[in-house]
Scaffold this motif. Structure first.
Motif, short mmCIF file in Angstrom:
data_model
loop_
_atom_site.label_atom_id
_atom_site.label_comp_id
_atom_site.label_asym_id
_atom_site.label_seq_id
_atom_site.Cartn_x
_atom_site.Cartn_y
_atom_site.Cartn_z
N UNK A 285 0.90 -1.29 -0.07
CA UNK A 285 -0.03 0.10 -0.09
C UNK A 285 0.96 1.41 0.18
N UNK A 286 0.16 2.42 -0.66
CA UNK A 286 1.16 3.67 -0.45
C UNK A 286 1.69 3.99 -1.99
N UNK A 287 3.29 4.01 -2.00
CA UNK A 287 3.77 4.36 -3.03
C UNK A 287 3.10 4.00 -4.43
N UNK A 288 2.88 2.77 -4.59
CA UNK A 288 2.13 2.37 -5.87
C UNK A 288 0.91 3.47 -6.30
N UNK A 289 0.08 3.65 -5.08
CA UNK A 289 -1.07 4.38 -5.46
C UNK A 289 -0.47 6.06 -5.68
N UNK A 290 0.70 6.26 -5.14
CA UNK A 290 0.95 7.58 -5.61
C UNK A 290 1.51 7.60 -7.05
N UNK A 291 2.12 6.64 -7.59
CA UNK A 291 2.33 6.52 -9.02
C UNK A 291 1.16 6.79 -9.69
N UNK A 292 0.06 6.09 -9.37
CA UNK A 292 -1.49 6.51 -10.24
C UNK A 292 -1.74 7.71 -10.05
N UNK A 293 -1.64 8.48 -8.99
CA UNK A 293 -2.09 9.75 -8.67
C UNK A 293 -1.10 10.72 -9.61
N UNK A 294 0.12 10.40 -9.54
CA UNK A 294 0.99 11.15 -10.50
C UNK A 294 0.71 11.26 -11.83
N UNK B 188 8.92 -2.93 -22.43
CA UNK B 188 9.13 -3.37 -20.88
C UNK B 188 8.60 -2.54 -20.08
N UNK B 189 8.90 -1.40 -20.26
CA UNK B 189 8.34 -0.19 -19.34
C UNK B 189 6.84 -0.10 -19.49
N UNK B 190 6.47 -0.18 -20.62
CA UNK B 190 4.85 -0.24 -20.75
C UNK B 190 4.27 -1.44 -20.17
N UNK B 191 5.01 -2.59 -20.00
CA UNK B 191 4.49 -3.50 -19.17
C UNK B 191 4.41 -3.35 -17.93
N UNK B 192 5.51 -2.83 -17.33
CA UNK B 192 5.66 -2.58 -15.90
C UNK B 192 4.40 -1.42 -15.43
N UNK B 193 4.40 -0.42 -16.27
CA UNK B 193 3.28 0.44 -15.83
C UNK B 193 1.95 -0.16 -15.92
N UNK B 194 1.76 -1.10 -16.79
CA UNK B 194 0.42 -1.89 -16.64
C UNK B 194 0.52 -2.73 -15.48
N UNK B 195 1.55 -3.25 -14.81
CA UNK B 195 1.56 -3.98 -13.66
C UNK B 195 1.32 -3.04 -12.45
N UNK B 196 1.59 -1.87 -12.44
CA UNK B 196 1.22 -1.10 -11.43
C UNK B 196 -0.34 -1.12 -11.40
N UNK B 197 -0.86 -0.60 -12.44
CA UNK B 197 -2.45 -0.73 -12.34
C UNK B 197 -3.00 -2.10 -12.01
N UNK B 198 -2.46 -2.92 -12.61
CA UNK B 198 -3.11 -4.24 -12.42
C UNK B 198 -2.94 -4.83 -11.03
N UNK B 199 -1.72 -4.85 -10.37
CA UNK B 199 -1.41 -5.37 -9.02
C UNK B 199 -2.19 -4.21 -7.95
N UNK B 200 -2.56 -3.10 -8.59
CA UNK B 200 -3.27 -2.32 -7.29
C UNK B 200 -4.61 -2.73 -7.29
#
Length: 217
Positions: A120-129, A177-189
């Motif tokens: 919890x926390x920082x990954x949500x901050x990525x989405x808010x950014x 790879x970065x686009x896959x990583x960005x998708x993981x941010x959303x998916x895992x949240x």
């Protein structure tokens, strides 16, 4: 009437009970403010984010905060940069570890990403950014610059895994790879999957990233 005397020690003790914190050094105060800023971004979202809230949660006067960050924009810019820097620093820790093969380093990043992005926390901050970047040009500039740095990090690693690729091809695969990583941010949240199923996903991501890195032109 007895004479009232107050020692300097007593006076300092009384000052210490003031809810407004005394000014610290720039070196210590700035990281403290940014940590609080990240928490506010997560709690209030970019739409509800204010420097007044940050100052209040940090236990300092607004004027003290503005001594370091004069506007909401400057504080948010520093906050977004710090969020990205922390992940970039983590991943560089793996990419710079030459005692492991490039493939092992890539897989170590996947393992770490699944640990960090389910917290919890920082990954949500990525989405808010990212949400802020849709509305504020300064935030978009920061996000795009950070994206370039992540792309270059993975492009360099791809180049080590597959030295026959051109620099342009490495950059393209790094971006994928970065686009896959960005998708993981959303998916895992949003994911409510079990640890066992997340393990399956984690191994699948390793296969995909490895395939992108190893495939020929």
């Amino acid at each position: 009437m007895k004479k009232l005397t107050l020692s300097s020690a007593v006076m300092l003790e009384r000052r210490g009970t003031d809810p407004i914190k005394r000014r610290g050094s720039r070196q210590s105060r700035i990281p403290e403010i940014i940590d609080v800023s990240i928490n506010v971004l997560v709690a209030a979202g970019y739409a509800g984010y204010t420097i007044n809230r940050v100052a209040n949660d940090a236990g300092i006067r607004l004027s003290t905060l503005q001594h370091y960050f004069s506007t909401r924009e400057t504080l948010l810019r520093a906050t977004i940069e710090e969020i990205a820097r922390r992940y970039l620093q983590r991943f560089r820790h793996f990419t710079d570890n030459k005692s492991h093969s490039p493939q092992a380093r890539l897989e170590a990043i996947v393992d770490d990403a699944f640990v960090q992005l389910t917290k919890p926390g920082p990954p949500a901050a990525i989405l808010e950014s990212w949400g802020l970047a849709l509305h504020e040009p300064f935030a978009r500039d920061v996000v795009l610059e950070m994206q370039k740095q992540f792309t270059q990090l993975f492009a360099d690693l791809v180049g080590e895994i597959n030295p026959g690729l051109s620099s342009a091809e490495c950059e393209l695969r790094g971006a994928l790879i970065v686009s896959s990583l960005e998708g993981l941010v959303v998916f895992l949240q949003w994911s409510k999957d079990t640890a066992l199923k997340l393990e399956v996903y984690r191994n699948a991501v390793k296969v995909v990233w490895s395939g992108l890195s190893r495939a020929g032109d």
